[in-house]
Design a protein around this motif. Sequence first.
Motif, mmCIF file in Angstrom:
data_model
loop_
_atom_site.group_PDB
_atom_site.id
_atom_site.type_symbol
_atom_site.label_atom_id
_atom_site.label_comp_id
_atom_site.label_asym_id
_atom_site.label_seq_id
_atom_site.Cartn_x
_atom_site.Cartn_y
_atom_site.Cartn_z
ATOM 1 N N ASP A 7 74.401 71.997 27.730
ATOM 2 C CA ASP A 7 74.066 73.253 28.397
ATOM 3 C C ASP A 7 74.147 73.041 29.907
ATOM 4 O O ASP A 7 73.222 72.504 30.515
ATOM 5 C CB ASP A 7 72.652 73.684 27.979
ATOM 6 C CG ASP A 7 72.232 75.027 28.554
ATOM 7 O OD1 ASP A 7 72.712 75.414 29.651
ATOM 8 O OD2 ASP A 7 71.391 75.683 27.917
ATOM 9 N N GLU A 8 75.251 73.471 30.501
ATOM 10 C CA GLU A 8 75.486 73.247 31.927
ATOM 11 C C GLU A 8 74.473 73.976 32.806
ATOM 12 O O GLU A 8 74.047 73.445 33.835
ATOM 13 C CB GLU A 8 76.913 73.660 32.313
ATOM 14 C CG GLU A 8 77.286 73.314 33.732
ATOM 15 C CD GLU A 8 77.158 71.825 34.074
ATOM 16 O OE1 GLU A 8 76.813 71.529 35.237
ATOM 17 O OE2 GLU A 8 77.384 70.972 33.201
ATOM 18 N N TYR A 9 74.065 75.174 32.420
ATOM 19 C CA TYR A 9 73.065 75.909 33.185
ATOM 20 C C TYR A 9 71.766 75.118 33.249
ATOM 21 O O TYR A 9 71.160 74.971 34.308
ATOM 22 C CB TYR A 9 72.840 77.291 32.556
ATOM 23 C CG TYR A 9 71.745 78.081 33.216
ATOM 24 C CD1 TYR A 9 71.958 78.725 34.440
ATOM 25 C CD2 TYR A 9 70.480 78.183 32.634
ATOM 26 C CE1 TYR A 9 70.947 79.452 35.054
ATOM 27 C CE2 TYR A 9 69.466 78.909 33.238
ATOM 28 C CZ TYR A 9 69.711 79.536 34.447
ATOM 29 O OH TYR A 9 68.704 80.246 35.049
ATOM 30 N N LEU A 10 71.339 74.597 32.117
ATOM 31 C CA LEU A 10 70.121 73.796 32.074
ATOM 32 C C LEU A 10 70.291 72.505 32.868
ATOM 33 O O LEU A 10 69.374 72.068 33.569
ATOM 34 C CB LEU A 10 69.732 73.485 30.619
ATOM 35 C CG LEU A 10 68.474 72.667 30.410
ATOM 36 C CD1 LEU A 10 67.262 73.243 31.138
ATOM 37 C CD2 LEU A 10 68.196 72.532 28.911
ATOM 38 N N GLN B 256 72.030 72.109 35.510
ATOM 39 C CA GLN B 256 71.881 72.471 36.922
ATOM 40 C C GLN B 256 70.410 72.706 37.277
ATOM 41 O O GLN B 256 69.962 72.336 38.367
ATOM 42 C CB GLN B 256 72.729 73.699 37.259
ATOM 43 C CG GLN B 256 74.222 73.436 37.217
ATOM 44 C CD GLN B 256 74.632 72.278 38.117
ATOM 45 O OE1 GLN B 256 74.242 72.192 39.275
ATOM 46 N NE2 GLN B 256 75.420 71.358 37.564
ATOM 47 N N ASN B 257 69.659 73.288 36.360
ATOM 48 C CA ASN B 257 68.217 73.483 36.598
ATOM 49 C C ASN B 257 67.503 72.140 36.730
ATOM 50 O O ASN B 257 66.608 71.976 37.566
ATOM 51 C CB ASN B 257 67.579 74.290 35.465
ATOM 52 C CG ASN B 257 67.931 75.758 35.528
ATOM 53 O OD1 ASN B 257 68.509 76.236 36.495
ATOM 54 N ND2 ASN B 257 67.592 76.479 34.484
#
Length: 171
Positions: A137-140, A142-143
């Motif tokens: 999960d790339e969004y996660l 980045q988070n």
Amino acid sequence: MNTTPKVAIIMGSKSDLNVMQDAADVLTELGVAYEITVVSAHRTPERMFSYAKSAADRGLKVIIAGAGGAAHLPGMVASLTHLPVIGVPVKSSNSIDGWDSLLSILQMPNGIPVATVALNAAKNAGLLAGQILATADEYLAQNLIKYKEDLKEKVEQSAEDMKREGYPSGF
């Protein structure tokens, strides 16, 4: 944030909630949906069995299990599912200063792994669950990178504050 829970936070008793809430808080900060409930290995073994066996089918990807005293919950859940289980040893009122909980979770037999964090370190369990999920999960991811950058900035700011306050640092 996707509202379908990906992480389960379970605990042997509601009295563990004051520790386990840290996992929930960091998952919320990272944007990870979770569910949280009480599942006792000793007082409700049928509930524990059913919960662990159905977790993957319900879309969960990681289980964080906190327990004090004999702390059988993380290991028993791990024996019933293929999902990664992160154990949080909880220093409880019936604990031997937390050592019994820590050793119960650490000393799992070969074939039934349980990732284990420090005593009462549910926040680290939440971060570890996030890191496991972030592999897909790339969004996660980045988070998490932002979270760690924020930690770095806090340390740098503290060092600067101490220097400005006159503490000798030599660096």
